[in-house]
Design a protein around this motif. Structure first.
Motif, PDB file in Angstrom:
ATOM      1  N   GLY A 211       0.802  -1.214   0.000  1.00 21.30           N
ATOM      2  CA  GLY A 211       0.000   0.000   0.000  1.00 21.30           C
ATOM      3  C   GLY A 211       0.835   1.263   0.000  1.00 21.30           C
ATOM      4  N   ASN A 212       1.885   1.276   0.826  1.00 22.23           N
ATOM      5  CA  ASN A 212       2.761   2.448   0.903  1.00 22.23           C
ATOM      6  C   ASN A 212       4.107   1.995   1.465  1.00 22.23           C
ATOM      7  OD1 ASN A 212       4.109   4.903   1.600  1.00 22.23           O
ATOM      8  ND2 ASN A 212       2.127   5.950   1.716  1.00 22.23           N
ATOM      9  N   MET A 213       5.046   1.763   0.569  1.00 26.26           N
ATOM     10  CA  MET A 213       6.333   1.210   0.963  1.00 26.26           C
ATOM     11  C   MET A 213       7.105   2.131   1.900  1.00 26.26           C
ATOM     12  SD  MET A 213       9.282  -0.360  -1.536  1.00 26.26           S
ATOM     13  CE  MET A 213       8.017  -1.201  -2.495  1.00 26.26           C
ATOM     14  N   GLU A 214       7.080   3.411   1.611  1.00 22.65           N
ATOM     15  CA  GLU A 214       7.847   4.353   2.433  1.00 22.65           C
ATOM     16  C   GLU A 214       7.248   4.467   3.829  1.00 22.65           C
ATOM     17  OE1 GLU A 214      10.970   6.515   3.437  1.00 22.65           O
ATOM     18  OE2 GLU A 214      10.687   5.483   1.514  1.00 22.65           O
ATOM     19  N   ALA A 215       5.922   4.496   3.917  1.00 20.71           N
ATOM     20  CA  ALA A 215       5.267   4.559   5.224  1.00 20.71           C
ATOM     21  C   ALA A 215       5.559   3.301   6.030  1.00 20.71           C
ATOM     22  CB  ALA A 215       3.761   4.730   5.036  1.00 20.71           C
ATOM     23  N   ALA A 216       5.581   2.150   5.345  1.00 20.80           N
ATOM     24  CA  ALA A 216       5.903   0.889   6.023  1.00 20.80           C
ATOM     25  C   ALA A 216       7.321   0.920   6.573  1.00 20.80           C
ATOM     26  CB  ALA A 216       5.740  -0.272   5.045  1.00 20.80           C
TER      27      ALA A 216
END
Length: 329
Positions: A211-216
């Motif tokens: 869904g959101n690699m950077e947020a993960a």
């Protein structure tokens, strides 16, 4: 915007939302009714088993693609990995006279090496996943061709030195590709991956990464580790699909796994919309494979030429992609 326009907009959205969630299931029901009316043999017990058997290999390979999609990736090399796996597992019997355990183990190890190559180049070297797996698709396809010397591997085949191969494919291995075991394997694979992705923290982490690699990454999830795991699992399930294929046909044909790529991709993407999931999921992939299987089987019964099948499958895939990406807007 007037109140009537707002109501109309909400109604249209609800209709689209309904079709997005249940359109695949409705399509399957419509196809069942249509093909049943067109042929008395379609809904027979024998034909239903034929459909389930025909989608087993596609589903298993598609499950690998599903896992790669869960982390926001995409693995185009699964068909070629399946081809290598078929060649290796059959050659272990025919050329090297090994037992079932050794034959399957060697194929699994080689497939995991292929998955590790993809993972290293994508995660560490940071090559875009579709481009990298497109490249390795050709590489693994070439490896399969080179290994088999461009020939079909089968029992009693004539070797390059003029002698006849002495190896025999074991009876226990032959059972894997037969009903009911081939269907049971497919169901077990779907259930295991569904539970893994839906009910374990590792599966949830993979969805978060997709869904959101950077947020993960900022939340402390070891993103690279899970992306590597995804490509290893993708190769693993492609190998399992190849092993089942080898057991079903009892030979290693040239690029045997390549024809399964398009069906597997279509099944995985159709699965995005099943039940309104909006993401890659094992149950949706199974439903997508069932849709493709019913289409193929029904069209064959209607005597549609085999060379026209890709038109239908391509159209179904395009429709699934349109639904998926329109929903993401």
């Amino acid at each position: 915007m007037s109140k009537q326009e707002e109501i109309k907009k909400k109604t249209n959205f609800s209709l689209f939302d309904f079709l997005y969630k249940y359109g695949t299931v409705l399509t399957i029901i419509i196809l069942l009714v249509f093909f049943s009316a067109s042929s008395d043999r379609f809904l027979t017990h024998t034909n239903i088993i034929n459909i389930l058997r025909s989608i087993s290999i596609v589903t298993i390979i598609a499950i690998g693609i599903t896992i790669s999609l869960s982390v926001g990736g995409f693995d185009l090399s699964v068909g070629s990995v399946a081809s290598v796996s078929v060649a290796v597992v059959i050659s272990m019997f025919v050329w090297y006279q090994q037992n079932t355990f050794v034959a399957i183990a060697v194929a699994l190890v080689i497939a995991l090496v292929a998955g590790a190559i993809n993972a290293f180049m994508i995660v560490k070297i940071k090559i875009q996943d579709m481009l990298m797996t497109l490249a390795t698709m050709f590489v693994f396809q070439g490896i399969a061709l080179t290994y088999t010397r461009g020939a079909v591997i089968s029992q009693n085949m004539v070797m390059a030195n003029g002698e006849t191969a002495q190896g025999v494919i074991s009876k226990s291995f032959a059972q894997i590709g037969k009903v009911p075991l081939i269907i049971i394997i497919m169901i077990i694979v779907v259930i295991i991956v569904h539970v893994f992705l839906t009910y374990t923290k590792h599966g949830r982490y993979m969805y978060i990464i997709g869904g959101n690699m950077e947020a993960a990454r900022l939340s402390g999830i070891p993103v690279d580790r899970y992306r590597v795991l995804a490509y290893l699992l993708s190769a693993l399930f492609a190998c399992i699909g190849g092993i089942v294929l080898g057991s079903r046909v009892m030979t290693a044909e040239i690029n045997a796994g390549a024809p399964y790529l398009m069906d597997a991709v279509a099944a995985a993407y159709i699965g995005f919309s099943v039940g309104g999931a909006g993401k890659a999921n094992a149950i949706g992939t199974l439903v997508g494979a069932i849709l493709i299987g019913i289409l193929q089987n029904g069209l064959v019964m209607l005597s549609v030429p085999y060379y026209a099948m890709d038109i239908v499958k391509g159209t179904v895939l395009a429709f699934a992609l349109a639904l998926t990406y329109y929903k993401k807007r």
